[in-house]
Design a protein around this motif. Structure first.
Motif, PDB file in Angstrom:
ATOM      1  N   UNK A 180      40.016  33.647  36.723  1.00 55.21           N
ATOM      2  CA  UNK A 180      39.191  33.084  35.538  1.00 55.21           C
ATOM      3  C   UNK A 180      38.890  31.529  35.773  1.00 55.21           C
ATOM      4  N   UNK A 181      39.899  30.832  36.449  1.00 54.31           N
ATOM      5  CA  UNK A 181      39.814  29.452  36.500  1.00 54.31           C
ATOM      6  C   UNK A 181      39.553  28.674  37.811  1.00 54.31           C
ATOM      7  N   UNK A 182      39.516  29.551  38.809  1.00 50.72           N
ATOM      8  CA  UNK A 182      39.182  28.976  40.263  1.00 50.72           C
ATOM      9  C   UNK A 182      38.264  29.832  40.815  1.00 50.72           C
ATOM     10  N   UNK A 183      37.548  29.148  41.966  1.00 48.80           N
ATOM     11  CA  UNK A 183      36.406  29.832  42.446  1.00 48.80           C
ATOM     12  C   UNK A 183      36.663  30.205  43.952  1.00 48.80           C
ATOM     13  N   UNK A 184      38.167  29.983  44.208  1.00 52.47           N
ATOM     14  CA  UNK A 184      38.520  30.340  45.691  1.00 52.47           C
ATOM     15  C   UNK A 184      38.939  31.921  45.596  1.00 52.47           C
ATOM     16  N   UNK A 185      38.936  32.425  46.707  1.00 54.69           N
ATOM     17  CA  UNK A 185      39.387  33.711  46.820  1.00 54.69           C
ATOM     18  C   UNK A 185      40.858  33.903  46.315  1.00 54.69           C
ATOM     19  N   UNK A 186      41.185  34.798  45.544  1.00 56.65           N
ATOM     20  CA  UNK A 186      42.226  35.209  45.225  1.00 56.65           C
ATOM     21  C   UNK A 186      43.299  36.219  45.615  1.00 56.65           C
ATOM     22  N   UNK A 187      44.469  36.084  46.194  1.00 64.02           N
ATOM     23  CA  UNK A 187      45.432  37.085  47.250  1.00 64.02           C
ATOM     24  C   UNK A 187      46.286  37.661  46.486  1.00 64.02           C
TER      25      UNK A 187
END
Length: 333
Positions: free
Chosen positions: A268-275
């Motif tokens: 919800x807070x960052x636009x990078x891919x989440x792993x």
């Protein structure tokens, strides 16, 4: 609208309908499969606490890579058990280190396979910690020294990139580790290599089986001075924000099952891919319960992975990857 005009069950009536409106879908391309490599000859040793997961010597690695490819997995995460350990983790950055040799071997066997190199020192130090140890001259208390550890981690990352790693995945949780590794890679000519940061790594009891697999248990104390307190989520935002600022390309949450809220918070807070890292203890609990006949392994695994994806994970590191990929293939036949 309310019942009887609104009937939610209409869209659940058949398998085709349910598939058509399904909101969250898993795909094998999103999985990363961890592999443990070790020195020696003709080694394929099953990890007692992780049924179905093995340590492989380099001469047995090809059979595992072929199995990974056959399952439809395109990415692997390498962990190495070195031939020798010392206080500063020298074998982590040697050009002929076990991870470096395995990386070159995999890229030769399967050039298109994405190789992710775990960048840490715990497997390579004789004390089992993720950095270099400093003894306070007054109290004699031993702790991990942050800044001197960064130098060794940078050397390790560069060595892994030189060997052909496609992604550097630093898991040490030292302050400033992403900035240091990004600068080191760029200076060495590897500005194109992305960093998959273990941004939010908790001091978790779920890592127990991994420490057997990687022979990386700390020889004194614990890792609570550098890994995160499981009680904290706002701190996770601070950790991730630092990594974004320092140049991370992907943000990881580890473990996964007990930290779905943290995965969602990062999404919800960052636009990078989440792993999401579906860690060893999570895997072992499922395998143990399935072996006892208490659960349906396939259904539990797929539901858990869907939960991680639904929470916001774009990528899932899991020891279930080969099985899950094959099960997904069967569902599409």
């Amino acid at each position: 609208m309310t019942f009887p005009i609104e009937r939610h069950r209409r869209l659940r009536r058949t398998a085709a309908l349910r598939s058509m409106v399904r909101e969250t879908i898993l795909h094998p391309d999103e999985f990363i499969y961890p592999i443990f490599v070790t020195f020696g000859t003709n080694v394929k040793t099953e990890i007692a606490s992780m049924p179905g997961v093995f340590q492989y010597s380099l001469d047995r690695l090809e059979e595992e890579i072929k199995d990974v490819i056959d399952a439809g997995i395109r990415s692997v995460l390498l962990f190495g058990i070195p031939e020798h350990k010392d206080a500063v983790g020298t074998s982590a950055f040697e050009s002929e280190g076990i991870v470096q040799q395995a990386t070159r071997a995999i890229k030769k066997m399967a050039p298109d396979m994405l190789v992710v190199a775990d960048t840490c020192l715990c497997e390579f130090t004789d004390h089992g910690h993720c950095g270099l140890i400093h003894h306070d001259p007054v109290t004699g208390v031993a702790d991990v020294d942050n800044d001197s550890s960064l130098e060794v981690l940078v050397r390790t990352a560069i060595s892994q990139a030189e060997a052909g790693a496609d992604i550097i995945a630093p898991s040490n949780m030292m302050d400033g580790f992403v900035a240091a590794i990004r600068a080191g890679l760029d200076e060495a000519g590897y500005s194109h290599i992305p960093i998959m940061s273990y941004s939010v790594k908790y001091a978790s009891a779920f890592y127990g089986p991994f420490r057997e697999a990687a022979q990386s248990a700390p020889q004194f104390g614990d890792r609570k001075t550098y890994q995160m307190d499981p009680a904290n989520v706002r701190e996770a935002l601070r950790e991730a924000d630092s990594d974004v600022t320092e140049g991370a390309d992907m943000l990881m949450v580890k473990p996964a099952l007990a930290y779905m809220d943290v995965i969602k918070t990062l999404k919800d807070n960052f636009d990078l891919p989440v792993v999401a890292y579906n860690v060893s203890g999570e895997y072992s609990m499922v395998k143990a319960a399935a072996a006892s006949g208490w659960i349906d392994e396939r259904k539990i695994v797929m539901e858990s992975l869907l939960g991680m994806k639904r929470a916001g994970a774009d990528i899932i590191i899991t020891y279930h990857a080969k099985d899950a990929a094959r099960w997904l293939k069967e569902e599409t036949k």
